[in-house]
Design an enzyme around this catalytic site. Structure first.
Site, PDB file in Angstrom:
ATOM      1  N   LYS A  13       0.663  -1.315  -0.317  1.00 25.68           N
ATOM      2  CA  LYS A  13       0.048  -0.012  -0.101  1.00 25.68           C
ATOM      3  C   LYS A  13       1.289   1.264   0.075  1.00 25.68           C
ATOM      4  O   LYS A  13       0.126   2.407  -0.549  1.00 25.68           O
ATOM      5  CB  LYS A  13      -0.535   0.141   1.507  1.00 25.68           C
ATOM      6  CG  LYS A  13      -1.714   1.163   1.384  1.00 25.68           C
ATOM      7  CD  LYS A  13      -2.705   0.838   2.619  1.00 25.68           C
ATOM      8  CE  LYS A  13      -1.728   1.147   3.829  1.00 25.68           C
ATOM      9  NZ  LYS A  13      -1.044   1.703   4.468  1.00 25.68           N
ATOM     10  N   ARG A  87      -8.127   4.687   9.559  1.00 28.55           N
ATOM     11  CA  ARG A  87      -8.354   2.976   9.737  1.00 28.55           C
ATOM     12  C   ARG A  87      -9.415   2.343  10.364  1.00 28.55           C
ATOM     13  O   ARG A  87      -9.658   1.353  10.658  1.00 28.55           O
ATOM     14  CB  ARG A  87      -7.396   2.771  10.730  1.00 28.55           C
ATOM     15  CG  ARG A  87      -5.517   3.256   9.854  1.00 28.55           C
ATOM     16  CD  ARG A  87      -4.724   2.296   9.165  1.00 28.55           C
ATOM     17  NE  ARG A  87      -3.786   1.611   9.972  1.00 28.55           N
ATOM     18  CZ  ARG A  87      -2.877   1.504   9.803  1.00 28.55           C
ATOM     19  NH1 ARG A  87      -2.898   2.540   8.975  1.00 28.55           N
ATOM     20  NH2 ARG A  87      -1.758   1.130   9.976  1.00 28.55           N
ATOM     21  N   ARG A 126       9.971 -10.030   5.377  1.00 29.22           N
ATOM     22  CA  ARG A 126      10.341  -8.887   5.651  1.00 29.22           C
ATOM     23  C   ARG A 126      11.321  -8.639   7.260  1.00 29.22           C
ATOM     24  O   ARG A 126      12.503  -8.357   7.910  1.00 29.22           O
ATOM     25  CB  ARG A 126       9.500  -7.635   6.037  1.00 29.22           C
ATOM     26  CG  ARG A 126      10.011  -6.372   5.640  1.00 29.22           C
ATOM     27  CD  ARG A 126       8.855  -5.278   5.895  1.00 29.22           C
ATOM     28  NE  ARG A 126       8.174  -5.113   4.542  1.00 29.22           N
ATOM     29  CZ  ARG A 126       6.190  -4.617   4.283  1.00 29.22           C
ATOM     30  NH1 ARG A 126       6.378  -3.946   6.223  1.00 29.22           N
ATOM     31  NH2 ARG A 126       6.024  -4.301   3.421  1.00 29.22           N
ATOM     32  N   ARG A 132      13.848  -8.956  13.183  1.00 32.21           N
ATOM     33  CA  ARG A 132      13.245  -8.160  14.695  1.00 32.21           C
ATOM     34  C   ARG A 132      12.835  -9.912  15.162  1.00 32.21           C
ATOM     35  O   ARG A 132      12.446 -10.145  14.426  1.00 32.21           O
ATOM     36  CB  ARG A 132      12.174  -7.376  13.921  1.00 32.21           C
ATOM     37  CG  ARG A 132      12.076  -6.134  13.493  1.00 32.21           C
ATOM     38  CD  ARG A 132      11.213  -5.391  13.422  1.00 32.21           C
ATOM     39  NE  ARG A 132      10.159  -5.606  13.910  1.00 32.21           N
ATOM     40  CZ  ARG A 132       8.932  -4.370  13.926  1.00 32.21           C
ATOM     41  NH1 ARG A 132       8.883  -4.580  12.902  1.00 32.21           N
ATOM     42  NH2 ARG A 132       8.185  -5.107  14.816  1.00 32.21           N
ATOM     43  N   ARG A 143      -0.659  -8.933  14.384  1.00 26.81           N
ATOM     44  CA  ARG A 143      -0.868  -7.434  13.822  1.00 26.81           C
ATOM     45  C   ARG A 143      -1.686  -7.385  12.682  1.00 26.81           C
ATOM     46  O   ARG A 143      -2.086  -6.614  11.888  1.00 26.81           O
ATOM     47  CB  ARG A 143       0.898  -6.938  13.684  1.00 26.81           C
ATOM     48  CG  ARG A 143       0.713  -5.880  12.848  1.00 26.81           C
ATOM     49  CD  ARG A 143       2.158  -5.363  12.998  1.00 26.81           C
ATOM     50  NE  ARG A 143       3.199  -5.939  11.889  1.00 26.81           N
ATOM     51  CZ  ARG A 143       4.507  -6.212  12.409  1.00 26.81           C
ATOM     52  NH1 ARG A 143       4.633  -7.361  13.807  1.00 26.81           N
ATOM     53  NH2 ARG A 143       5.549  -6.613  10.572  1.00 26.81           N
TER      54      ARG A 143
HETATM   55  P1  AMP Z   1       1.594   2.378   8.814  1.00 27.07           P
HETATM   56  O1  AMP Z   1       2.582   2.790   8.754  1.00 27.07           O
HETATM   57  O2  AMP Z   1       0.650   3.259   8.244  1.00 27.07           O
HETATM   58  O3  AMP Z   1       1.747   0.553   9.122  1.00 27.07           O
HETATM   59  O4  AMP Z   1       1.075   2.425  11.014  1.00 27.07           O
HETATM   60  C1  AMP Z   1       2.235   2.625  11.716  1.00 27.07           C
HETATM   61  C2  AMP Z   1       1.645   2.720  12.966  1.00 27.07           C
HETATM   62  O5  AMP Z   1       0.886   3.986  13.491  1.00 27.07           O
HETATM   63  C3  AMP Z   1       0.720   2.040  13.202  1.00 27.07           C
HETATM   64  O6  AMP Z   1       0.284   0.303  13.816  1.00 27.07           O
HETATM   65  C4  AMP Z   1      -0.963   2.443  14.476  1.00 27.07           C
HETATM   66  O7  AMP Z   1      -0.207   2.206  15.479  1.00 27.07           O
HETATM   67  C5  AMP Z   1      -0.111   3.781  14.096  1.00 27.07           C
HETATM   68  N1  AMP Z   1      -1.259   4.475  13.181  1.00 27.07           N
HETATM   69  C6  AMP Z   1      -1.142   4.801  11.798  1.00 27.07           C
HETATM   70  N2  AMP Z   1      -1.925   5.578  10.897  1.00 27.07           N
HETATM   71  C7  AMP Z   1      -3.290   5.088  12.104  1.00 27.07           C
HETATM   72  C8  AMP Z   1      -4.733   5.975  11.797  1.00 27.07           C
HETATM   73  N3  AMP Z   1      -5.123   6.221  11.263  1.00 27.07           N
HETATM   74  N4  AMP Z   1      -5.578   5.037  13.235  1.00 27.07           N
HETATM   75  C9  AMP Z   1      -4.777   4.507  14.190  1.00 27.07           C
HETATM   76  N5  AMP Z   1      -3.332   4.117  14.189  1.00 27.07           N
HETATM   77  C10 AMP Z   1      -2.811   5.154  13.179  1.00 27.07           C
END
Ligand code: AMP
Length: 189
Positions: A13, A87, A126, A132, A143
């Site tokens: 994405k 989200r 990954r 990790r 996750r």
């Molecule tokens: P991402 O890089 O989009 O996977 O986001 C990494 C982390 O940031 C996620 O696991 C959430 O903890 C937080 N996060 C990012 N965007 C959102 C969102 N729109 N709502 C809630 N948590 C978010």
């Protein structure tokens, strides 16, 4: 054009959102990138969000929505690609309301999909690269479950006739082509 990208972790994405935003000259908003910057800079928001991010959980709506709205205001009337926001249904409703105040709306939501097995394999590859230790198969599955776009969120855009499913399994360029075709079918800009 105002576009949302949906997809589970590992589906590509973020990669596709960056490619499309660059190609079309649209702003790219990634709430994950913004939150990681807050964590790096040690802000109060970053401190609060880190606990959730480290556990692979969503950060609470109250923390994310205000941060996102400030960024949306900054980019003005430009076209945008949203990568990682909304989200939750609550975030989607806040987004709709903010755009409606300017007489705007989301044009299309691209939902990039792949079977869980494919995503878990990619996440494992990954994790092996970055060594990790917290990336156990159980943690990855959790996750995936937590980070998948929830059914009510997808239904919100599907019911509005705005959701387009795109298969995330082919090579990056082929997925980009499929997304570009879906966008072209919606409108010219
Ligand atoms: P991402 O890089 O989009 O996977 O986001 C990494 C982390 O940031 C996620 O696991 C959430 O903890 C937080 N996060 C990012 N965007 C959102 C969102 N729109 N709502 C809630 N948590 C978010």
């Amino acid at each position: 054009m105002h576009v949302i990208f949906f997809g589970p972790p590992g589906v590509g994405k973020g990669t596709q959102a960056l490619i499309i935003a660059g190609r079309m000259g649209w702003a790219h908003i990634s709430t994950g990138d913004m939150l990681r910057a807050h964590v790096r800079e040690g802000t109060e928001l970053g401190r609060q969000a880190k606990a959730y991010m480290d556990q692979g959980l969503l950060t609470p709506d109250e923390l994310v929505i205000d941060m996102f709205m400030a960024r949306l205001a900054e980019i003005g009337g430009r076209g945008f690609v949203l990568d990682g926001f909304p989200r939750t249904l609550r975030q989607a409703e806040a987004l709709d309301a903010a755009l409606a105040r300017d007489g705007r709306a989301i044009d299309v939501a691209i939902n990039i999909t792949a079977p869980d097995e494919v995503l878990l394999e990619r996440m494992q590859a990954r994790a092996a690269e970055s060594a990790r230790s917290d990336d156990t198969p159980e943690a990855m599955r959790k996750r995936l479950d937590v980070q998948k776009p929830p059914a009510d969120l997808l239904a919100h855009y599907r019911d509005a006739g705005k959701l387009r499913d795109v298969d995330g399994r082919p090579a990056v360029e082929a997925v980009t082509d499929a997304i570009a075709a879906a966008l072209a079918a919606v409108g010219p800009d």
